[in-house]
Design a protein around this motif. Sequence first.
Motif, PDB file in Angstrom:
ATOM      1  N   LYS A 116       0.809  -1.206   0.000  1.00 28.75           N
ATOM      2  CA  LYS A 116       0.000   0.000   0.000  1.00 28.75           C
ATOM      3  C   LYS A 116       0.847   1.263   0.000  1.00 28.75           C
ATOM      4  O   LYS A 116       0.562   2.203  -0.750  1.00 28.75           O
ATOM      5  N   ASP A 117       1.894   1.334   0.823  1.00 30.28           N
ATOM      6  CA  ASP A 117       2.670   2.563   0.981  1.00 30.28           C
ATOM      7  C   ASP A 117       4.003   2.534   0.241  1.00 30.28           C
ATOM      8  O   ASP A 117       4.845   3.408   0.461  1.00 30.28           O
ATOM      9  N   ASP A 118       4.216   1.572  -0.634  1.00 31.05           N
ATOM     10  CA  ASP A 118       5.493   1.482  -1.348  1.00 31.05           C
ATOM     11  C   ASP A 118       5.742   2.684  -2.248  1.00 31.05           C
ATOM     12  O   ASP A 118       6.895   3.056  -2.485  1.00 31.05           O
ATOM     13  N   LEU A 119       4.683   3.294  -2.754  1.00 30.64           N
ATOM     14  CA  LEU A 119       4.816   4.415  -3.694  1.00 30.64           C
ATOM     15  C   LEU A 119       4.272   5.713  -3.093  1.00 30.64           C
ATOM     16  O   LEU A 119       3.999   6.664  -3.816  1.00 30.64           O
ATOM     17  N   LYS A 120       4.182   5.735  -1.792  1.00 34.71           N
ATOM     18  CA  LYS A 120       3.617   6.885  -1.106  1.00 34.71           C
ATOM     19  C   LYS A 120       4.453   8.143  -1.334  1.00 34.71           C
ATOM     20  O   LYS A 120       5.680   8.122  -1.251  1.00 34.71           O
ATOM     21  N   GLY A 121       3.797   9.248  -1.645  1.00 39.73           N
ATOM     22  CA  GLY A 121       4.477  10.529  -1.816  1.00 39.73           C
ATOM     23  C   GLY A 121       5.007  10.788  -3.208  1.00 39.73           C
ATOM     24  O   GLY A 121       5.455  11.908  -3.492  1.00 39.73           O
ATOM     25  N   ILE A 138      -0.629  -6.927  -5.957  1.00 37.29           N
ATOM     26  CA  ILE A 138      -0.583  -5.461  -5.904  1.00 37.29           C
ATOM     27  C   ILE A 138      -1.742  -4.986  -5.036  1.00 37.29           C
ATOM     28  O   ILE A 138      -2.904  -5.298  -5.308  1.00 37.29           O
ATOM     29  N   ASN A 139      -1.432  -4.256  -3.997  1.00 42.41           N
ATOM     30  CA  ASN A 139      -2.463  -3.734  -3.115  1.00 42.41           C
ATOM     31  C   ASN A 139      -3.409  -2.817  -3.898  1.00 42.41           C
ATOM     32  O   ASN A 139      -2.980  -2.062  -4.767  1.00 42.41           O
ATOM     33  N   GLU A 140      -4.694  -2.879  -3.562  1.00 43.35           N
ATOM     34  CA  GLU A 140      -5.690  -2.102  -4.290  1.00 43.35           C
ATOM     35  C   GLU A 140      -5.461  -0.592  -4.195  1.00 43.35           C
ATOM     36  O   GLU A 140      -5.921   0.168  -5.046  1.00 43.35           O
ATOM     37  N   LYS A 141      -4.752  -0.147  -3.162  1.00 39.49           N
ATOM     38  CA  LYS A 141      -4.503   1.279  -2.977  1.00 39.49           C
ATOM     39  C   LYS A 141      -3.063   1.675  -3.276  1.00 39.49           C
ATOM     40  O   LYS A 141      -2.654   2.800  -2.998  1.00 39.49           O
ATOM     41  N   LEU A 159       1.382 -11.735 -12.514  1.00 44.98           N
ATOM     42  CA  LEU A 159       0.046 -11.243 -12.205  1.00 44.98           C
ATOM     43  C   LEU A 159      -1.030 -12.139 -12.820  1.00 44.98           C
ATOM     44  O   LEU A 159      -0.929 -12.535 -13.983  1.00 44.98           O
ATOM     45  N   GLU A 160      -2.053 -12.421 -12.053  1.00 49.14           N
ATOM     46  CA  GLU A 160      -3.172 -13.225 -12.524  1.00 49.14           C
ATOM     47  C   GLU A 160      -4.393 -12.363 -12.831  1.00 49.14           C
ATOM     48  O   GLU A 160      -5.402 -12.874 -13.321  1.00 49.14           O
ATOM     49  N   GLU A 161      -4.312 -11.080 -12.537  1.00 56.61           N
ATOM     50  CA  GLU A 161      -5.410 -10.169 -12.851  1.00 56.61           C
ATOM     51  C   GLU A 161      -4.861  -8.776 -13.114  1.00 56.61           C
ATOM     52  O   GLU A 161      -3.759  -8.421 -12.676  1.00 56.61           O
ATOM     53  N   ILE A 162      -5.613  -7.991 -13.839  1.00 51.72           N
ATOM     54  CA  ILE A 162      -5.227  -6.608 -14.106  1.00 51.72           C
ATOM     55  C   ILE A 162      -5.358  -5.816 -12.812  1.00 51.72           C
ATOM     56  O   ILE A 162      -6.355  -5.947 -12.099  1.00 51.72           O
ATOM     57  N   PRO A 163      -4.354  -5.006 -12.450  1.00 48.75           N
ATOM     58  CA  PRO A 163      -4.421  -4.251 -11.192  1.00 48.75           C
ATOM     59  C   PRO A 163      -5.683  -3.381 -11.122  1.00 48.75           C
ATOM     60  O   PRO A 163      -6.105  -2.797 -12.114  1.00 48.75           O
ATOM     61  N   LYS A 164      -6.233  -3.305  -9.943  1.00 49.14           N
ATOM     62  CA  LYS A 164      -7.423  -2.486  -9.727  1.00 49.14           C
ATOM     63  C   LYS A 164      -7.030  -1.053  -9.376  1.00 49.14           C
ATOM     64  O   LYS A 164      -5.917  -0.789  -8.944  1.00 49.14           O
ATOM     65  N   ASN A 165      -7.967  -0.145  -9.576  1.00 48.83           N
ATOM     66  CA  ASN A 165      -7.779   1.268  -9.230  1.00 48.83           C
ATOM     67  C   ASN A 165      -6.544   1.857  -9.899  1.00 48.83           C
ATOM     68  O   ASN A 165      -5.718   2.516  -9.265  1.00 48.83           O
ATOM     69  N   LEU A 166      -6.427   1.632 -11.183  1.00 52.77           N
ATOM     70  CA  LEU A 166      -5.331   2.232 -11.935  1.00 52.77           C
ATOM     71  C   LEU A 166      -5.499   3.755 -11.943  1.00 52.77           C
ATOM     72  O   LEU A 166      -6.612   4.264 -11.922  1.00 52.77           O
ATOM     73  N   PRO A 167      -4.386   4.509 -11.976  1.00 53.33           N
ATOM     74  CA  PRO A 167      -4.490   5.976 -11.980  1.00 53.33           C
ATOM     75  C   PRO A 167      -5.295   6.479 -13.180  1.00 53.33           C
ATOM     76  O   PRO A 167      -5.092   6.021 -14.302  1.00 53.33           O
ATOM     77  N   VAL A 168      -6.177   7.419 -12.935  1.00 54.26           N
ATOM     78  CA  VAL A 168      -7.020   7.941 -14.013  1.00 54.26           C
ATOM     79  C   VAL A 168      -6.202   8.716 -15.039  1.00 54.26           C
ATOM     80  O   VAL A 168      -6.672   8.967 -16.155  1.00 54.26           O
TER      81      VAL A 168
END
Length: 377
Positions: A116-121, A138-141, A159-168
């Motif tokens: 979740k916080d690996d890419l924070k900031g 990949i964490n949803e957030k 990966l077995e699925e496309i990541p959720k909540n991709l950046p708009v």
Amino acid sequence: MDSINESPSPIMKGFLFLCCYFISCNALPFEQRGFWDFSMDDGPNMMQDEGSGLPTGPIPTDLPSMPPMDLCPFGCHCHLRVVQCSDLGLTSIPKDIPKDTSLLDLQNNKITEIKKDDLKGLTKLYALVLVNNKISKINEKAFEPLNKLQKLYISKNNLEEIPKNLPVSLVELRIHENKIKKVPKDVFNGLKNMNCIEMGGNPLENGGIEPGAFDGLKLNYLRISEAKLTGVPKDLPPTLNELHLDNNKIQAIEMEDLIQYSNLYRLGLGFNNIRVIENGSLSFMPLLRELHLDHNKVSKVPPGLPDMKFLQVVYLHSNNITQVGVNDFCPVGFGVKRVYYHGISLFNNPVPYWEVQPATFRCVTDRLAIQFGNYKK
């Protein structure tokens, strides 16, 4: 001489005692007050000579501290907002990545998870490269802070699925060579800026693409090659300029397969099992410039090519074509075709090329643009 060797008188001894006493009372013990104590012989209160141009007051000990600086993660290379951490054997995303990073390169490592916080900031990140790792989760957030990310390269992972909540803000997604079997209906919701998706090399079947999975997207480029498709997928974005479906198991091109792709100018269908191309099925692509049908099982030149005004390149090599008619490529009469062919490949087909009439290629720019060859079974 004898007087010199005489011991001091009692009065003299008393005088010397008093001098030593006052000197010892005024000599304070050394007290370190700062770094400057080691560079000054006379202590922290040393005065500078007048006229030297240097301060003459006491050296301050409360100097302001330096502003905090973002350091480059250990082993990485940082330059002009580019952080390169590839080929380091990393098992997780490094900490303390500079906040103004624009491109983060983490390819060719052993990262297994994005937390979740690996890419924070990293609010200024433009491109994230995670190719060739071992990412399976990949964490949803995890991508929430990346509100300016435009390019996400996460190919060659687990990966077995496309990541959720991709950046708009995402424009380009490359996620080929993973283990994705499904494209859910809502996975691309809100991605109005998405231009390019590369998702080949996944075990994706036609049934794995849910109806409406690509709704709302205005893609120009889509590649689903090296998958398990048995037909042209339905409901792909009608805005597509390029569609690549090579290296699948497609067996036929039916009338309704390409009906909504009027903006296509490049169609890749090579390395399939196509035997039949229905008459009129190509007429829905009036802007088509390149048609790749090589390495299939078609037995004749696809019908409708003479009516395609902008078609310039046709790959038909390595098929089962046994005959080429005089009007298979060029229209009858002049002024119908807008541009001439730049390339027609027919080699590795069982067609006797010496029997093909020269007028067959009357709308080709140059004879070197025609690639024939001896057929070898």
